[in-house]
Design a protein around this motif. Structure first.
Motif, PDB file in Angstrom:
ATOM      1  N   PRO A  92     -15.108   1.604   9.069  1.00  0.00           N
ATOM      2  CA  PRO A  92     -14.071   0.638   8.201  1.00  0.00           C
ATOM      3  C   PRO A  92     -12.672   0.282   8.803  1.00  0.00           C
ATOM      4  O   PRO A  92     -12.076   1.275   9.513  1.00  0.00           O
ATOM      5  CB  PRO A  92     -13.963   1.615   6.818  1.00  0.00           C
ATOM      6  N   ILE A  93     -12.307  -0.826   8.281  1.00  0.00           N
ATOM      7  CA  ILE A  93     -10.870  -1.132   8.762  1.00  0.00           C
ATOM      8  C   ILE A  93      -9.848  -0.799   7.814  1.00  0.00           C
ATOM      9  O   ILE A  93     -10.147  -1.234   6.578  1.00  0.00           O
ATOM     10  CB  ILE A  93     -10.873  -2.894   8.940  1.00  0.00           C
ATOM     11  N   GLU A  94      -8.914  -0.158   8.372  1.00  0.00           N
ATOM     12  CA  GLU A  94      -7.899   0.195   7.439  1.00  0.00           C
ATOM     13  C   GLU A  94      -6.858  -0.827   6.867  1.00  0.00           C
ATOM     14  O   GLU A  94      -6.779  -1.886   7.383  1.00  0.00           O
ATOM     15  CB  GLU A  94      -6.897   1.150   8.233  1.00  0.00           C
ATOM     16  N   ILE A  95      -6.415  -0.777   5.605  1.00  0.00           N
ATOM     17  CA  ILE A  95      -5.491  -1.627   4.961  1.00  0.00           C
ATOM     18  C   ILE A  95      -4.147  -0.661   4.845  1.00  0.00           C
ATOM     19  O   ILE A  95      -3.980   0.375   4.340  1.00  0.00           O
ATOM     20  CB  ILE A  95      -5.975  -1.910   3.428  1.00  0.00           C
ATOM     21  N   LYS A  96      -3.411  -1.193   5.553  1.00  0.00           N
ATOM     22  CA  LYS A  96      -2.073  -0.561   5.867  1.00  0.00           C
ATOM     23  C   LYS A  96      -0.884  -1.347   4.905  1.00  0.00           C
ATOM     24  O   LYS A  96      -1.087  -2.560   4.858  1.00  0.00           O
ATOM     25  CB  LYS A  96      -1.593  -0.409   7.303  1.00  0.00           C
ATOM     26  N   VAL A  97       0.090  -0.746   4.650  1.00  0.00           N
ATOM     27  CA  VAL A  97       1.286  -1.289   3.892  1.00  0.00           C
ATOM     28  C   VAL A  97       1.935  -2.053   4.849  1.00  0.00           C
ATOM     29  O   VAL A  97       2.512  -1.393   5.853  1.00  0.00           O
ATOM     30  CB  VAL A  97       2.381  -0.227   3.230  1.00  0.00           C
ATOM     31  N   PRO A  98       2.034  -3.459   4.800  1.00  0.00           N
ATOM     32  CA  PRO A  98       2.713  -4.412   5.718  1.00  0.00           C
ATOM     33  C   PRO A  98       4.337  -4.079   5.644  1.00  0.00           C
ATOM     34  O   PRO A  98       4.976  -3.627   4.697  1.00  0.00           O
ATOM     35  CB  PRO A  98       2.357  -5.654   5.096  1.00  0.00           C
ATOM     36  N   THR A  99       4.873  -4.430   7.000  1.00  0.00           N
ATOM     37  CA  THR A  99       6.382  -4.448   6.906  1.00  0.00           C
ATOM     38  C   THR A  99       6.763  -5.616   6.022  1.00  0.00           C
ATOM     39  O   THR A  99       6.321  -6.812   6.474  1.00  0.00           O
ATOM     40  CB  THR A  99       6.969  -4.615   8.506  1.00  0.00           C
ATOM     41  N   ILE A 100       7.725  -5.447   5.240  1.00  0.00           N
ATOM     42  CA  ILE A 100       8.228  -6.616   4.375  1.00  0.00           C
ATOM     43  C   ILE A 100       9.450  -7.014   4.675  1.00  0.00           C
ATOM     44  O   ILE A 100       9.640  -8.236   4.478  1.00  0.00           O
ATOM     45  CB  ILE A 100       8.114  -5.816   2.771  1.00  0.00           C
ATOM     46  N   GLY A 101      10.414  -6.158   4.936  1.00  0.00           N
ATOM     47  CA  GLY A 101      11.725  -6.565   5.051  1.00  0.00           C
ATOM     48  C   GLY A 101      12.350  -5.308   6.037  1.00  0.00           C
ATOM     49  O   GLY A 101      12.134  -4.279   6.073  1.00  0.00           O
ATOM     50  N   GLU A 102      13.619  -5.874   6.539  1.00  0.00           N
ATOM     51  CA  GLU A 102      14.312  -5.127   7.645  1.00  0.00           C
ATOM     52  C   GLU A 102      14.807  -3.654   6.807  1.00  0.00           C
ATOM     53  O   GLU A 102      14.625  -2.566   7.216  1.00  0.00           O
ATOM     54  CB  GLU A 102      15.405  -5.645   8.088  1.00  0.00           C
ATOM     55  N   SER A 103      15.183  -3.493   5.626  1.00  0.00           N
ATOM     56  CA  SER A 103      15.921  -2.427   4.972  1.00  0.00           C
ATOM     57  C   SER A 103      14.808  -1.888   4.008  1.00  0.00           C
ATOM     58  O   SER A 103      15.143  -0.822   3.308  1.00  0.00           O
ATOM     59  CB  SER A 103      17.048  -2.903   4.220  1.00  0.00           C
ATOM     60  N   ILE A 104      13.623  -2.302   4.125  1.00  0.00           N
ATOM     61  CA  ILE A 104      12.615  -1.740   2.976  1.00  0.00           C
ATOM     62  C   ILE A 104      11.641  -0.599   3.891  1.00  0.00           C
ATOM     63  O   ILE A 104      11.162  -1.001   4.918  1.00  0.00           O
ATOM     64  CB  ILE A 104      11.799  -2.799   2.311  1.00  0.00           C
ATOM     65  N   THR A 105      11.818   0.576   3.154  1.00  0.00           N
ATOM     66  CA  THR A 105      10.871   1.555   3.885  1.00  0.00           C
ATOM     67  C   THR A 105       9.677   2.159   3.213  1.00  0.00           C
ATOM     68  O   THR A 105       8.894   2.796   3.721  1.00  0.00           O
ATOM     69  CB  THR A 105      11.666   2.674   4.182  1.00  0.00           C
ATOM     70  N   GLU A 106       9.569   1.710   1.836  1.00  0.00           N
ATOM     71  CA  GLU A 106       8.374   2.228   1.163  1.00  0.00           C
ATOM     72  C   GLU A 106       8.276   0.798  -0.322  1.00  0.00           C
ATOM     73  O   GLU A 106       8.982   0.121  -0.591  1.00  0.00           O
ATOM     74  CB  GLU A 106       8.592   3.572   0.319  1.00  0.00           C
ATOM     75  N   GLY A 107       7.261   1.367  -0.734  1.00  0.00           N
ATOM     76  CA  GLY A 107       6.667   0.557  -1.869  1.00  0.00           C
ATOM     77  C   GLY A 107       6.082   1.343  -3.100  1.00  0.00           C
ATOM     78  O   GLY A 107       5.451   2.397  -2.702  1.00  0.00           O
ATOM     79  N   ARG A 108       5.834   0.621  -4.141  1.00  0.00           N
ATOM     80  CA  ARG A 108       4.686   1.285  -5.038  1.00  0.00           C
ATOM     81  C   ARG A 108       3.519   0.220  -5.564  1.00  0.00           C
ATOM     82  O   ARG A 108       3.987  -0.783  -5.583  1.00  0.00           O
ATOM     83  CB  ARG A 108       5.711   1.552  -6.356  1.00  0.00           C
ATOM     84  N   ILE A 109       2.557   0.843  -5.454  1.00  0.00           N
ATOM     85  CA  ILE A 109       1.379   0.107  -5.815  1.00  0.00           C
ATOM     86  C   ILE A 109       1.339  -0.086  -7.120  1.00  0.00           C
ATOM     87  O   ILE A 109       0.961   1.043  -8.070  1.00  0.00           O
ATOM     88  CB  ILE A 109      -0.072   0.962  -5.298  1.00  0.00           C
ATOM     89  N   SER A 110       1.621  -1.298  -7.653  1.00  0.00           N
ATOM     90  CA  SER A 110       1.731  -1.505  -9.110  1.00  0.00           C
ATOM     91  C   SER A 110       0.516  -1.848  -9.785  1.00  0.00           C
ATOM     92  O   SER A 110       0.082  -1.263 -10.790  1.00  0.00           O
ATOM     93  CB  SER A 110       2.718  -2.851  -9.292  1.00  0.00           C
ATOM     94  N   ARG A 111      -0.461  -2.395  -8.972  1.00  0.00           N
ATOM     95  CA  ARG A 111      -1.771  -2.386  -9.401  1.00  0.00           C
ATOM     96  C   ARG A 111      -2.908  -3.016  -8.293  1.00  0.00           C
ATOM     97  O   ARG A 111      -2.486  -3.703  -7.352  1.00  0.00           O
ATOM     98  CB  ARG A 111      -2.001  -3.489 -10.460  1.00  0.00           C
ATOM     99  N   TRP A 112      -4.068  -2.603  -8.384  1.00  0.00           N
ATOM    100  CA  TRP A 112      -5.218  -2.902  -7.596  1.00  0.00           C
ATOM    101  C   TRP A 112      -5.494  -4.383  -8.109  1.00  0.00           C
ATOM    102  O   TRP A 112      -6.181  -4.375  -9.330  1.00  0.00           O
ATOM    103  CB  TRP A 112      -6.324  -2.016  -7.461  1.00  0.00           C
ATOM    104  N   LEU A 113      -5.933  -5.200  -7.558  1.00  0.00           N
ATOM    105  CA  LEU A 113      -6.361  -6.645  -7.768  1.00  0.00           C
ATOM    106  C   LEU A 113      -7.786  -6.844  -7.720  1.00  0.00           C
ATOM    107  O   LEU A 113      -8.537  -7.546  -8.370  1.00  0.00           O
ATOM    108  CB  LEU A 113      -5.771  -7.773  -6.949  1.00  0.00           C
TER     109      LEU A 113
END
Length: 400
Positions: free
Chosen positions: A2-23
């Protein structure tokens, strides 16, 4: 494998995010580059695409906070699509049979935040009346529907309803989104790290309103977009910024950084909070292109499609509380910017013109500025410059 789905780099100062929902549901078939989940950061919401075509597997759950680069799922290219689950998650609430016959447009009238709230609260979205623009169902409508009392037969005269009957919860608790937390943090930082003052003036909108009335139909026919007030104020602000460059500068330690470009932020109210997308190099754009860009960014912001690149930077901000009926306010600076213009509602008021009292459409303007860099004299003159340009739009065409 399987190919992993990773959290992409979104911005310089952003280190984390929250999964609001699976589409897409766990085990469903997905296509390459198809959005599979929404990632909410402290600045914007981004969609994470599938890295390949295959069968999706969830690793992280909705609501999880994940670091940039973390593995949140995978796609198995070798799995058979026939063995996959349905492409869309099964509804958590059984919809009435009649609702299934409704046109697909009903789903489109449901905002992403409202859809998520309806799923969490187990409320059928088709039973909710929308209060948003064009009948769009927003998150607040969902919570209002939850708090509303259930319909019941009218009581008989012998059993009148109790006077103090409870119709819902006295209070509810909801976790602040990452964006709302960031907004709160930025506003407090602005108040604590700047020496903010506000100066006011009023502007006669007669000339602009007459110009719009005369050319609005031809303008829309030629450019495919309406002629609004914001493009005039963007142009007027640029003229003022050129005349008073400190308002287009920033403080960096002990240095004053003078910026010779004009990236104008236009505040947009969304369900997730106030966002300020940037109109890049606005001085190089025509009135029509400014209007088109503002509409494009506003739609992206309200539909949760705005990107980090649309929000970063900016040299000056314009906010329009007048669309909500505000008569006067003191805008808060958006650091490291040193000035922000506040527009307000237009009211017909008696004013003196050539020693005669006449009724004119007037708007109060407010300029908040960082007094560490901008003195009161320059701030007042800056606002007068905007007033002159708005009351005599030909000044902006002639650059005088």
């Amino acid at each position: 494998m399987p190919i992993e789905i990773k959290v992409p780099t979104i911005g310089e100062s952003i280190t984390e995010g929250r999964i609001s929902r699976w589409l897409k549901a766990d085990g469903s078939a997905v296509k390459r580059d198809e959005p599979v989940c929404e990632l909410e950061t402290d600045k914007a919401t981004a969609e994470v695409p599938a890295p390949a075509a295959g069968v999706l597997k969830h690793i992280a759950k909705e609501g999880d906070t994940v670091a940039i680069g973390a593995v949140i799922g995978s796609v198995d290219e070798n799995a058979k699509a026939t063995a996959a689950a349905p492409a869309d998650p099964a509804p958590k609430v059984a919809a009435p049979a009649a609702a299934a016959k409704e046109p697909a447009a009903r789903e489109a009238m449901l905002s992403p935040a409202a859809k998520r709230a309806a799923e969490e609260e187990k409320i059928d979205p088709n039973s909710i009346s929308g209060s948003g623009r064009g009948g769009r169902v927003i998150k607040e409508d969902v919570y209002a529907a939850k708090a509303a009392p259930a319909a019941s037969p009218a009581p008989t005269p012998a059993t009148p309803p109790p006077v103090s009957a409870r119709t819902g919860e006295r209070e509810t608790r909801e976790k602040m989104t990452g964006i709302r937390q960031r907004i709160a943090q930025r506003l407090v930082e602005s108040q604590q790290t700047t020496a903010t003052l506000t100066t006011f003036n009023e502007v006669d909108m007669s000339a602009i309103m007459a110009l719009r009335e005369k050319f609005k139909d031809k303008f829309k026919e030629k450019h495919g977009v309406g002629l609004g007030f914001m493009s005039f104020f963007v142009k007027a602000s640029i003229e003022a910024l050129k005349a008073f460059p400190l308002a287009n500068s920033r403080i960096d330690g002990g240095d004053i950084v003078k910026q010779h470009f004009y990236d104008i932020g236009v505040a947009v109210s969304t369900e997730r909070g106030l966002m300020v997308p940037i109109v890049r190099d606005a001085d190089r754009l025509s009135f029509a292109n400014i209007e088109k860009k503002i509409v494009e960014l506003a739609v992206k912001a309200r539909d949760a499609k705005i990107g980090i690149g649309d929000l970063q930077g900016g040299t000056f901000t314009i906010t329009n509380g007048g669309v909500f009926g505000s008569l006067l306010s003191t805008p808060i600076l958006n650091p490291p910017q040193t000035a922000i213009l506040g527009m307000h509602t237009i009211q017909k008021r008696p004013v003196a013109v050539n020693d005669q009292v006449v009724i004119r459409p007037m708007m109060y303007l407010a300029l908040s500025y960082d007094h560490r860099l901008i003195d009161g004299r320059e701030a007042v003159q800056f606002l007068v410059r905007i007033k002159d340009c708005v009351e005599s739009p030909e000044r902006m065409l002639l650059e005088i």
